[in-house]
Design an enzyme around this catalytic site. Structure first.
Site, PDB file in Angstrom:
ATOM      1  N   GLU A  93     -27.032  27.130   8.249  1.00 56.18           N
ATOM      2  CA  GLU A  93     -28.479  27.392   8.237  1.00 56.18           C
ATOM      3  C   GLU A  93     -29.114  26.982   6.916  1.00 56.18           C
ATOM      4  OE1 GLU A  93     -30.573  28.728  10.957  1.00 56.18           O
ATOM      5  OE2 GLU A  93     -31.761  27.646   9.502  1.00 56.18           O
ATOM      6  N   LYS A 136     -31.218  15.456   5.458  1.00 53.78           N
ATOM      7  CA  LYS A 136     -31.669  16.607   6.247  1.00 53.78           C
ATOM      8  C   LYS A 136     -32.190  16.190   7.617  1.00 53.78           C
ATOM      9  CE  LYS A 136     -32.866  19.207   2.082  1.00 53.78           C
ATOM     10  NZ  LYS A 136     -33.977  19.467   1.138  1.00 53.78           N
TER      11      LYS A 136
END
Ligand code: NAP
Length: 432
Positions: A128, A204
């Protein structure tokens, strides 16, 4: 009585220290945090002063020993970088340990290898914290939003570049001056390349695209442009035309296929991402039938990132303690890599700034040239005039990138065009 989940923490820097801090003060947080115990902490050197003290024998430089310690259930990898992080993660998995990591660089390059190994060993790799720091985005994409047909993931996912662009817009300053200031304030690294050249955002978006579209998106296929070429003049002209310039990471599934890219983008001022300022991050997800959902918050920092790390640990603790270790929601989709749409085939809008000798017929010649290449213009404006030279800004409607580049290449040959220079070509957020 439940046995505590024993963790081996690799790294006690910014995020590692905050992670240990949360676990050391569970009061007022979720009750299952008391079921997590730090068994070992791996660092590079034992000589440093640490913000948190551990009992003798907990702190060690033997990270290989931690990942093979039979008393440890979960490895929390917070050392960063590619090696030894990748090898330690793989060894932990081979030794049947679950892994929690914040390492986007390792996951974007070796995610497929790591998740295949985890599948075989029947352990979990949770991450996460790898994208968006404290913003929950991985689990929403894996779980809550996964029933939607995702069309777009649009993100401001690098705080350093967003800080620089926000400052440039507010003060009319140049990139290099704001970068120096950001380095002095600790918002930018001494070597700023990973941030300002877009590589961090590319890591990302490769991860987010893989999750959102259920297909392995390889980092080398993500096209990437940073913000070094964005000038104070372009920010000012964009502002006059109703746009903010943001470094956007874009993953999109449309009629041309799947795309993943990072580049400075003119965003209309009324778009939800236009108002995201400073070091904050935001990710806008569009899907069917949900529509638009936006996640906003601190994209980095020890405390925010540790919040995401510990939430993964808490999930693991719950799964281990309820023996629910086949939770398919935490598995990464294993569909083969897909071919991304090449940049030349992308359909987007463009902004271009041109400088040439101010002569009658210039605007008409430019308009005809763009029309010949099927480039439809939203506006073409002479913005400035200096020393006999006209400064002209063009904004297009949606167009295939190749067509726009062909038109630009032909401009120097036009009859009315003399001493042409094209200092800026930027993409504009595409129309629906
Ligand atoms: P950091 O402050 O540089 O800390 C790194 C830690 O790892 C230090 O404790 C260091 O030991 C240890 N370490 C590094 N290399 C090692 C090696 N070869 N062997 C043993 N120990 C080693 O890093 P960070 O900022 O906490 O970042 C950790 C991870 O979180 C990275 O993957 C980063 O991308 C990710 N992340 C960070 C942020 C953030 O805001 N900082 C946000 C999101 C994600 P010593 O203490 O002995 O030097």
């Amino acid at each position: 009585m439940v046995q505590p989940l024993k963790i081996g923490l690799l790294g006690l820097g910014t995020v590692g220290t905050s992670t240990a801090g949360i676990l050391r003060s569970p009061q007022g947080r979720h009750p299952s945090l008391t079921d997590i115990e730090i068994a070992k902490v791996g660092v590079k050197t034992l000589d440093k002063r640490r913000a948190i003290e551990f009992p003798t024998g907990v702190l060690t430089t033997d990270l290989e020993g931690i990942v093979s310690d039979p008393n440890i259930d979960v490895i929390v990898e917070l050392i960063g970088g590619l090696e030894p992080a990748r090898s330690l993660i793989l060894k932990a998995i081979a030794n049947q340990k679950h892994v929690v990591t914040a390492n986007k660089a390792v996951i974007s390059r070796y995610g497929e290898e790591i998740y295949r190994a985890a599948e075989q060993a029947n352990v979990y790799v949770l991450m996460e914290a790898a994208v968006g720091g404290g913003i929950p985005i991985i689990r929403p994409l894996q779980q809550t939003l996964s029933v939607n047909r995702i069309q777009t993931v649009l993100g401001i996912i690098n705080g350093t570049t967003n800080y620089i662009l926000t400052k440039m817009a507010a003060e009319g300053s140049d990139f290099s001056d704001v970068l120096t200031e950001a380095q002095e304030l600790g918002y930018a690294e001494a070597d700023p390349s990973a941030d300002v050249d877009g590589y961090d955002a590319a890591d990302k978006i490769a991860i987010l695209a893989t999750l959102a579209f259920g297909q392995q998106v390889n980092l080398e296929d993500v096209s990437c442009e940073g913000i070094r070429q964005v000038s104070a003049v372009d920010i000012q002209y964009a502002e006059q035309l109703g746009f903010e310039i943001k470094l956007l990471a874009i993953a999109q599934q449309d009629e041309t296929g799947l795309q993943a890219r990072v580049h400075p983008t003119l965003v209309p001022k009324d778009h939800p991402l236009a108002s995201i300022d400073g070091v904050n991050n935001a990710i806008l997800v569009e899907g069917d039938p949900i529509g638009q959902v936006m996640f906003y918050g601190p994209g980095a920092g020890g405390g925010a990132t540790a919040s995401a790390v510990v939430s993964d640990l808490m999930n693991l603790a719950t799964m281990v303690h309820t023996s629910n270790l086949v939770n398919p929601l935490f598995k990464i989709p294993q569909h083969p890599s897909s071919r991304l749409v090449p940049t030349q085939e992308l359909v987007t809008r463009f902004y271009a700034r041109l400088i040439c000798v101010d002569r009658p017929g210039v605007i008409g010649n430019l308009g005809t040239c763009f029309g010949k290449h099927d480039v439809s213009l939203e506006s073409i404006v002479q913005i400035d005039f200096k020393n006999g030279l006209a400064e002209i800004v063009v904004v297009t409607h949606n167009v295939k990138e190749q067509k726009f580049r062909e038109a630009l290449a032909e401009i120097p040959q036009l009859e009315a065009i003399e001493q042409i220079e094209i200092p800026s070509v930027l993409r504009v957020l595409r129309e629906k």
